[in-house]
Design a protein around this motif. Sequence first.
Motif, short mmCIF file in Angstrom:
data_model
loop_
_atom_site.label_atom_id
_atom_site.label_comp_id
_atom_site.label_asym_id
_atom_site.label_seq_id
_atom_site.Cartn_x
_atom_site.Cartn_y
_atom_site.Cartn_z
N UNK A 1 -26.37 -45.88 -68.48
CA UNK A 1 -26.93 -46.73 -69.33
C UNK A 1 -28.24 -47.82 -69.22
N UNK B 1 -29.81 -59.42 -73.68
CA UNK B 1 -30.25 -58.31 -72.45
C UNK B 1 -30.06 -57.06 -73.84
N UNK C 1 -25.68 -62.98 -72.26
CA UNK C 1 -25.27 -63.04 -70.70
C UNK C 1 -24.87 -65.06 -70.40
N UNK D 1 -20.41 -63.07 -67.88
CA UNK D 1 -20.31 -61.49 -67.94
C UNK D 1 -21.17 -61.22 -69.50
N UNK D 2 -21.25 -59.87 -69.76
CA UNK D 2 -21.81 -59.62 -70.39
C UNK D 2 -20.97 -59.07 -71.51
N UNK E 1 -31.08 -50.92 -68.63
CA UNK E 1 -31.26 -51.88 -69.12
C UNK E 1 -32.72 -52.57 -69.53
N UNK E 2 -32.90 -53.65 -70.67
CA UNK E 2 -34.30 -53.96 -70.27
C UNK E 2 -34.23 -55.68 -69.41
N UNK E 3 -35.54 -56.13 -69.00
CA UNK E 3 -35.17 -57.10 -68.42
C UNK E 3 -35.02 -57.93 -68.41
N UNK F 1 -16.31 -59.62 -66.46
CA UNK F 1 -17.07 -61.48 -65.43
C UNK F 1 -18.28 -61.91 -65.02
N UNK G 1 -27.88 -51.53 -77.38
CA UNK G 1 -26.80 -52.49 -77.25
C UNK G 1 -27.48 -53.21 -77.24
N UNK H 1 -22.41 -51.29 -61.84
CA UNK H 1 -23.73 -52.92 -62.23
C UNK H 1 -23.93 -53.41 -61.41
N UNK I 1 -26.57 -57.05 -76.24
CA UNK I 1 -25.90 -58.16 -75.12
C UNK I 1 -26.46 -59.67 -74.96
N UNK J 1 -36.17 -49.05 -71.23
CA UNK J 1 -36.29 -50.69 -72.05
C UNK J 1 -36.97 -51.41 -71.64
#
Lengths: 113, 107
Positions: free
Chosen positions: A102, A90, A37, A42-43, A104-106, B99, A33, B36, A35, A4
Amino acid sequence: NAGVTQTPKFRILKIGQSMTLQCAQDMNHNYMYWYRQDPGMGLKLIYYSVGAGITDKGEVPNGYNVSRSTTEDFPLRLELAAPSQTSVYFCASRRGGTGNEQFFGPGTRLTVL
Amino acid sequence: AQRVTQPEKLLSVFKGAPVELKCNYSYSGSPELFWYVQYSRQRLQLLLRHISRESIKGFTADLNKGETSFHLKKPFAQEEDSAMYYCALINTDKLIFGTGTRLQVFP
């Protein structure tokens, strides 16, 4: 595989400006997706897509738009930037099915002044 | 409503001490849960998933449906374990995240 990827890595916007955050994946994942942060929060899911041509709102969609014209790309558009949109964004993708990871990108660090 | 709760924002331990990062969930049905991890200046990456019942980097997590918990444990913490840890739950097509808990391991 690049996995990603996201561009840009950093961006500073003035209030009211617009921009598009780019996201691409080369794993042929159907699910993608976006998100944000925020510290201590959280996300939060902004938008998601289960396939090309299909998008849906997440928890915090206001002020954002998305499109999914191809399986690979899932850009996020900010139309009128506001200071509340200062965050790290993200992008992520996932193959459907039970237990699938899942990826994630950077991330893109966006500041709105 | 489907929800993931991580009650601790910060957990600080010394190297070699046991670690337990708490995660509780609210879900109607059979949950699919993940941990994660995000190391400093890196992207989020999967640590482990409950259906695999695996141990990754010495970490384990057991799903307790009675207590609706999925706590992450490691018997002896290492300095390189210092990171942000997120518990997550699959809800239909989406991952819902807690969170997060920042783990600091001191030498």
